[in-house]
Design a protein around this motif. Sequence first.
Motif, PDB file in Angstrom:
ATOM      1  N   ASN A   1       0.812  -1.220   0.000  1.00  0.00           N
ATOM      2  CA  ASN A   1       0.000   0.000   0.000  1.00  0.00           C
ATOM      3  C   ASN A   1       0.843   1.266   0.000  1.00  0.00           C
ATOM      4  O   ASN A   1       0.372   2.338  -0.389  1.00  0.00           O
TER       5      ASN A   1
ATOM      6  N   TYR B   1       4.463  -9.168  -4.752  1.00  0.00           N
ATOM      7  CA  TYR B   1       3.483  -8.395  -5.533  1.00  0.00           C
ATOM      8  C   TYR B   1       3.974  -8.169  -6.961  1.00  0.00           C
ATOM      9  O   TYR B   1       3.256  -8.415  -7.936  1.00  0.00           O
TER      10      TYR B   1
ATOM     11  N   LYS C   1       2.884   1.079 -10.053  1.00  0.00           N
ATOM     12  CA  LYS C   1       2.112  -0.170 -10.131  1.00  0.00           C
ATOM     13  C   LYS C   1       1.647  -0.476 -11.545  1.00  0.00           C
ATOM     14  O   LYS C   1       0.782  -1.325 -11.754  1.00  0.00           O
ATOM     15  N   ASN C   2       2.239   0.220 -12.530  1.00  0.00           N
ATOM     16  CA  ASN C   2       1.961  -0.044 -13.936  1.00  0.00           C
ATOM     17  C   ASN C   2       3.115  -0.876 -14.493  1.00  0.00           C
ATOM     18  O   ASN C   2       4.241  -0.393 -14.619  1.00  0.00           O
TER      19      ASN C   2
ATOM     20  N   SER D   1       3.753   3.967  -4.411  1.00  0.00           N
ATOM     21  CA  SER D   1       2.959   4.953  -5.164  1.00  0.00           C
ATOM     22  C   SER D   1       2.304   4.303  -6.377  1.00  0.00           C
ATOM     23  O   SER D   1       2.884   3.415  -7.019  1.00  0.00           O
ATOM     24  N   SER D   2       1.115   4.744  -6.719  1.00  0.00           N
ATOM     25  CA  SER D   2       0.331   4.129  -7.798  1.00  0.00           C
ATOM     26  C   SER D   2       1.052   4.173  -9.138  1.00  0.00           C
ATOM     27  O   SER D   2       0.901   3.262  -9.957  1.00  0.00           O
ATOM     28  N   GLU D   3       1.866   5.208  -9.362  1.00  0.00           N
ATOM     29  CA  GLU D   3       2.561   5.308 -10.654  1.00  0.00           C
ATOM     30  C   GLU D   3       3.551   4.169 -10.877  1.00  0.00           C
ATOM     31  O   GLU D   3       3.921   3.875 -12.012  1.00  0.00           O
TER      32      GLU D   3
END
Length: 448
Positions: free
Chosen positions: A61, A90, A68-69, A64-66
Amino acid sequence: MNLKKIHNVYFIGIGGIGMSAIANYFKSNGKNVAGYDKVSSDITKSLQNIGIEIHFEDTVNLISSEFKNNKNTIVVYTPAIPKSHSELEYFSENNFNVFKRAEMLGKITKNTICLAVAGTHGKTTTSTILGHILKEANVNATAFLGGISENYNSNLILGGSEISVVEADEFDRSFLQLAPNIACITSMDADHLDIYGNHSELEKSFKDFAAKVSDTLIVRKGLPIKGITYGINENADFNAKNLEIKDGVYVFDVQTPSEYIKNIKINLPGKHNVLNTVAALAMANSLGVSLPVIAKALLTFKGIKRRFSYKIKTENLVLIDDYAHHPTEINAVVDSVKEMYPSKKIIGIFQPHLYSRTKDFANDFATSLARFDELILLDIYPARELPIEGITSKWLLNKINLDNKQISSKENLVNNILKSNAEIIVMLGAGDIGELVDVIKNNVRVES
């Protein structure tokens, strides 16, 4: 995979000395870099200071979302990270390109003229000297180092992408990921037996590395591998001779296969550092750097942090900090100290590194540590390992033939050192003992 098209690079174990150099490299080349490490340190703080986002809890969590690509993010991890690490799991389970540190270093340096320094001891000093020589000689190289250079206050000497200098790490056979053009092997003493099982397997791995060298292989005289040799007062291709110590500085001549140069000077103690210097000289000369230019560059080399680093240097008290964590390295430090201070009392503070290494080399550790006048052992630093039953610092202490020896906690270390009348304090180890050095420095200076 084209690294130029990758935008995000995420590091698991970003605070490691080798990992942080690569992270710094990618950030300096315009990539978006972030990572995880177990604890905050001077290295992680230096990375945060250049804009790298780092967290210290193994939680997906916090990524950072960037990052996770999986189309524009690659992941680099250190072998010290367990396979059960949730962030590593993950990325592995979600089809990211995931690489060990050595694999990534191999990819970065693949299309460069790669100068690689291998060896169980000496590779950090040798590669840092080499990187400094090339920088001073205006050779536009990038050097990835396993220590913090005093000249650049960094483990990365940033330069062009045509030439690279790397440490070729034998741990986990990492150096077999490299494609070196010019390489050096400084030593092949038994180490990492938790990986190799026995010394012969380690030697085989070095021979496999040697077979990957495309142009010039330089080896310490006496090693069982064919190549251009170097040594001190030996029948070697690059031979140091006429060694003297003048005002605390080594002065010597070097005979190469085709030239002779007098009065090379280095500001590093110990004959092992003369060998490291000759190895770096041989590599730079093989690349085409002239001997006078090399000699001039060596005059300004300041050393590496935690490699015989003077923290206090007065007439009555000396405090030395060193990364030594193998019996051979401890012997080299003791030799240097006794050469520089032959009549002074020496206390050694040693933090064993890894249960397996302590177990495998217990008798050798006992012999090398007994050379101090006094000894304090800290508990074993586990790093990546779980405890091994019966293998403790107390067990090691009992093997050491020395009257004045003890175990100390970190909390009582200052008081135990202050009880000693030793004039030379030497702190050794590859764990977190380095974080105690300034505490000792500040307290003993007040009392001395």
